[in-house]
Design a protein around this motif. Structure first.
Motif, PDB file in Angstrom:
ATOM      1  N   LEU A 149       0.808  -1.220   0.000  1.00 50.90           N
ATOM      2  CA  LEU A 149       0.000   0.000   0.000  1.00 50.90           C
ATOM      3  C   LEU A 149       0.845   1.276   0.000  1.00 50.90           C
ATOM      4  O   LEU A 149       0.305   2.377   0.128  1.00 50.90           O
ATOM      5  N   SER A 150       2.153   1.150  -0.140  1.00 45.24           N
ATOM      6  CA  SER A 150       3.024   2.323  -0.038  1.00 45.24           C
ATOM      7  C   SER A 150       3.210   3.061  -1.360  1.00 45.24           C
ATOM      8  O   SER A 150       3.919   4.063  -1.401  1.00 45.24           O
ATOM      9  N   GLY A 151       2.565   2.592  -2.405  1.00 44.50           N
ATOM     10  CA  GLY A 151       2.815   3.189  -3.723  1.00 44.50           C
ATOM     11  C   GLY A 151       1.951   4.374  -4.062  1.00 44.50           C
ATOM     12  O   GLY A 151       2.018   4.881  -5.189  1.00 44.50           O
ATOM     13  N   SER A 152       1.121   4.852  -3.140  1.00 39.38           N
ATOM     14  CA  SER A 152       0.216   5.964  -3.435  1.00 39.38           C
ATOM     15  C   SER A 152       0.169   6.908  -2.255  1.00 39.38           C
ATOM     16  O   SER A 152       0.533   6.556  -1.128  1.00 39.38           O
ATOM     17  N   ASP A 153      -0.276   8.138  -2.538  1.00 42.28           N
ATOM     18  CA  ASP A 153      -0.472   9.123  -1.478  1.00 42.28           C
ATOM     19  C   ASP A 153      -1.933   9.302  -1.117  1.00 42.28           C
ATOM     20  O   ASP A 153      -2.277  10.160  -0.286  1.00 42.28           O
ATOM     21  N   ARG A 208       0.671   7.239   4.891  1.00 39.19           N
ATOM     22  CA  ARG A 208      -0.557   7.355   4.109  1.00 39.19           C
ATOM     23  C   ARG A 208      -1.642   7.980   4.984  1.00 39.19           C
ATOM     24  O   ARG A 208      -1.852   7.557   6.126  1.00 39.19           O
ATOM     25  N   PRO A 209      -2.352   8.970   4.471  1.00 41.02           N
ATOM     26  CA  PRO A 209      -3.475   9.531   5.246  1.00 41.02           C
ATOM     27  C   PRO A 209      -4.597   8.515   5.374  1.00 41.02           C
ATOM     28  O   PRO A 209      -4.710   7.587   4.563  1.00 41.02           O
ATOM     29  N   LEU A 210      -5.413   8.675   6.397  1.00 41.88           N
ATOM     30  CA  LEU A 210      -6.557   7.794   6.637  1.00 41.88           C
ATOM     31  C   LEU A 210      -7.854   8.507   6.277  1.00 41.88           C
ATOM     32  O   LEU A 210      -7.991   9.716   6.494  1.00 41.88           O
ATOM     33  N   ARG A 211      -8.806   7.752   5.737  1.00 42.53           N
ATOM     34  CA  ARG A 211     -10.149   8.290   5.562  1.00 42.53           C
ATOM     35  C   ARG A 211     -10.819   8.350   6.933  1.00 42.53           C
ATOM     36  O   ARG A 211     -10.726   7.422   7.715  1.00 42.53           O
ATOM     37  N   ASN A 212     -11.503   9.439   7.193  1.00 39.70           N
ATOM     38  CA  ASN A 212     -12.154   9.626   8.494  1.00 39.70           C
ATOM     39  C   ASN A 212     -11.197   9.294   9.642  1.00 39.70           C
ATOM     40  O   ASN A 212     -11.480   8.435  10.492  1.00 39.70           O
ATOM     41  N   PRO A 213     -10.046   9.949   9.668  1.00 38.39           N
ATOM     42  CA  PRO A 213      -9.019   9.569  10.655  1.00 38.39           C
ATOM     43  C   PRO A 213      -9.426   9.959  12.072  1.00 38.39           C
ATOM     44  O   PRO A 213     -10.133  10.955  12.285  1.00 38.39           O
ATOM     45  N   PRO A 214      -9.003   9.186  13.046  1.00 32.44           N
ATOM     46  CA  PRO A 214      -9.145   9.643  14.429  1.00 32.44           C
ATOM     47  C   PRO A 214      -8.186  10.801  14.673  1.00 32.44           C
ATOM     48  O   PRO A 214      -7.142  10.900  14.025  1.00 32.44           O
TER      49      PRO A 214
END
Length: 299
Positions: free
Chosen positions: A175-179, A258-264
């Protein structure tokens, strides 16, 4: 001898005229003459040579005038220092911070505080949140920059900064290939590296609860006190971690964020003991509350 006698002496020594000196002091001339005479009597020396037309300082008067000016200046300085200390503009402040704050707002706040309050002696130390609370309770610290301590009797706390969590992945991770943002559930089969709950219940529980909300319980492989250790082990391919976004400023090698969707989000609070009467605590908290929300490290 009282301070007013020194004021009388200095004013007369500067004007060399009883009438003008009395006018400047807002008293009549006879009381001024009497007070100067009493001062000379107490000292046992003449301070002024008087004639019907002139007033001159004696040699003793010249020396005493300079000493009196220095005494009055010291008194005024002492007044200013007392007022300044009462306002938290001078004195000392003992500050503790948790490790993650070193990568977010702690350096900027410390620079700003030492610039704005150069006469405050600042002593700064790092510790895990659980130890910071203990030091605050036992008055070894005035204030801590740390996670919210929860409901604790005798503690005051104010949020000064808030930031989201991001995923830290080994650079060779699929999963490291994208931002682009990912969901935490995308990591449900991974080994998680996480902060020990004993060191930081707030941060540990934030991660566990978010994963549960995403539908899984993380498989923890390693627990440590510091996020920088987590980042190091992630870079060695030993697992993944959820960390503060500001940890990206540590510029680790072999790690992809990597950023998270709806991150805490996690809060950083200024925390102090309600029994603390150090006015420097107030000035520090006020500055941190003003500066913290303007910062966005790791973006």
């Amino acid at each position: 001898m009282e301070l007013r006698h020194l004021h009388y002496l200095v004013t007369l020594g500067e004007t060399l005229h009883f009438g003008r000196a009395a006018e400047r002091l807002h008293i009549s001339q006879p009381p001024l003459s009497r007070q100067i005479a009493l001062l000379e009597e107490e000292l046992g020396v003449g301070l002024f040579d008087r004639t019907s037309r002139t007033v001159k300082l004696t040699a003793a008067g010249e020396g005493f005038l300079q000493d009196a000016k220095e005494i009055l200046a010291s008194v005024e300085r002492a007044k200013r220092n007392a007022i300044s200390a009462n306002l938290g503009h001078r004195g000392s402040l003992s500050l503790g911070f948790m490790f993650a704050a070193a990568f977010s707002i702690a350096p900027a706040i410390l620079r700003a505080y030492t610039t704005e309050y150069p006469e405050v002696h600042l002593h700064v130390g790092e510790a895990v949140p659980s130890l910071l609370i203990q030091d605050l309770r036992e008055s070894r610290l005035d204030v801590g920059l740390m996670y919210p301590p929860g409901e604790m009797a005798g503690m005051e706390t104010l949020t000064v900064f808030e930031e989201p969590l991001v995923a830290a992945l080994p650079l060779n991770h699929p999963l490291s290939g994208s931002d682009d943002p990912i969901d935490a559930v995308d990591l449900k089969d991974e080994q998680f590296l996480i902060t020990r709950r004993e060191a930081s219940p707030y941060f540990h529980d934030t991660i566990i609860n978010h994963c549960k909300t995403e539908g899984f319980v993380p498989k923890t492989f390693l627990e440590t006190n510091y996020q920088h250790t987590l980042i190091t082990f992630v870079g060695q391919g030993l697992g993944v971690a959820l960390v503060h976004r500001s940890m990206q400023t540590s510029l680790p090698t072999n790690v992809k964020f990597r950023p998270l969707r709806n991150p805490p989000t996690v809060k950083l609070n200024a925390t102090w003991n309600s029994r603390n009467r150090n006015p420097c605590t107030d000035t520090f908290v006020q500055l941190a509350a003003k500066l913290g929300p303007t910062m966005h490290p790791g973006e």
